[in-house]
Design an enzyme around this catalytic site. Structure first.
Site, mmCIF file in Angstrom:
data_model
loop_
_atom_site.group_PDB
_atom_site.id
_atom_site.type_symbol
_atom_site.label_atom_id
_atom_site.label_comp_id
_atom_site.label_asym_id
_atom_site.label_seq_id
_atom_site.Cartn_x
_atom_site.Cartn_y
_atom_site.Cartn_z
ATOM 1 N N SER A 102 2.564 1.771 -3.426
ATOM 2 C CA SER A 102 1.607 2.119 -4.472
ATOM 3 C C SER A 102 1.019 3.516 -4.244
ATOM 4 O O SER A 102 0.706 4.222 -5.193
ATOM 5 C CB SER A 102 0.493 1.081 -4.566
ATOM 6 N N GLU A 103 0.891 3.920 -3.006
ATOM 7 C CA GLU A 103 0.320 5.228 -2.698
ATOM 8 C C GLU A 103 1.312 6.372 -2.918
ATOM 9 O O GLU A 103 0.966 7.383 -3.498
ATOM 10 C CB GLU A 103 -0.174 5.267 -1.250
ATOM 11 N N SER A 104 2.538 6.226 -2.430
ATOM 12 C CA SER A 104 3.468 7.358 -2.460
ATOM 13 C C SER A 104 4.791 7.070 -3.160
ATOM 14 O O SER A 104 5.591 7.983 -3.337
ATOM 15 C CB SER A 104 3.781 7.809 -1.030
ATOM 16 N N VAL A 114 0.841 -1.197 0.000
ATOM 17 C CA VAL A 114 0.000 0.000 0.000
ATOM 18 C C VAL A 114 0.878 1.249 0.000
ATOM 19 O O VAL A 114 0.656 2.183 -0.766
ATOM 20 C CB VAL A 114 -0.971 0.004 1.211
#
Length: 185
Positions: A106-108, A103
């Site tokens: 993929s987010e930052s 996560v």
């Protein structure tokens, strides 16, 4: 290359062994908290320590890779710091560390200063309003605070919706109607 790989793990194993041997063989007077351990328990302890250290190194390399893809220079020390936080917080909240890492990247892309178009901040791309709902205080650009808050949110969504829907709602927002457009559009 293979020699370097084997040398790395040999040094890692010896380091873990040196850290645990004094504890394992201390007399009850030297360490009153020490329990009598069997050889199998000692081997299990060493194995767990080594596995956690390997996971930390793997995560650190992954964070450096994703940061480099964004043109960000991420030091080994900082990448290992992120890895320690992810592993610790995930285990504390009963989540799989690899899932939390996925996560985060993929987010930052392992950019602690990331800001999304919608206003999500930091490594786990936490929305300030959501952070307040979960009682997260402090700067969302602080890696420790951000990962802790992101893991709390992810845990709550997992308990409410299950594993895969939780990721969808984490990325798109719990109130989003059309998650297909959010994820693929």
């Amino acid at each position: 290359m293979k020699i370097i790989y084997y040398a790395f793990f040999a040094v890692l194993f010896v380091g873990c062994l040196l850290m645990t041997v004094p504890y394992l063989f201390a007399t009850p007077e030297q360490n009153p908290e020490r329990k009598e351990l069997t050889a199998i328990q000692i081997a299990d302890e060493l194995s767990l320590l080594l596995a956690k250290e390997n996971l930390k190194k793997e995560f650190a390399l992954s964070f450096q890779f994703y940061a480099r893809n964004q043109g960000i220079q991420l030091s080994q020390l900082k990448a290992e710091y992120y890895a320690e936080i992810v592993i610790d917080r995930a285990e504390n909240h009963g989540l799989t560390p690899r899932w939390v890492k996925a996560v985060l990247v993929s987010e930052s892309g392992a950019n602690e200063k990331a800001v999304s178009i919608k206003g999500a901040l930091g490594l786990m791309q936490v929305m300030p309003a959501t952070a307040k709902l979960f009682g997260c205080q402090g700067s969302l650009f602080d890696p420790e605070n951000n990962i802790d808050c992101g893991v709390k949110i992810l845990k709550a969504l997992t308990e409410k919706y299950g594993d895969y829907p939780a990721i969808r709602f984490y990325i798109c927002g719990e109130g989003s109607g059309n998650t297909y457009d959010c994820l693929y559009g």
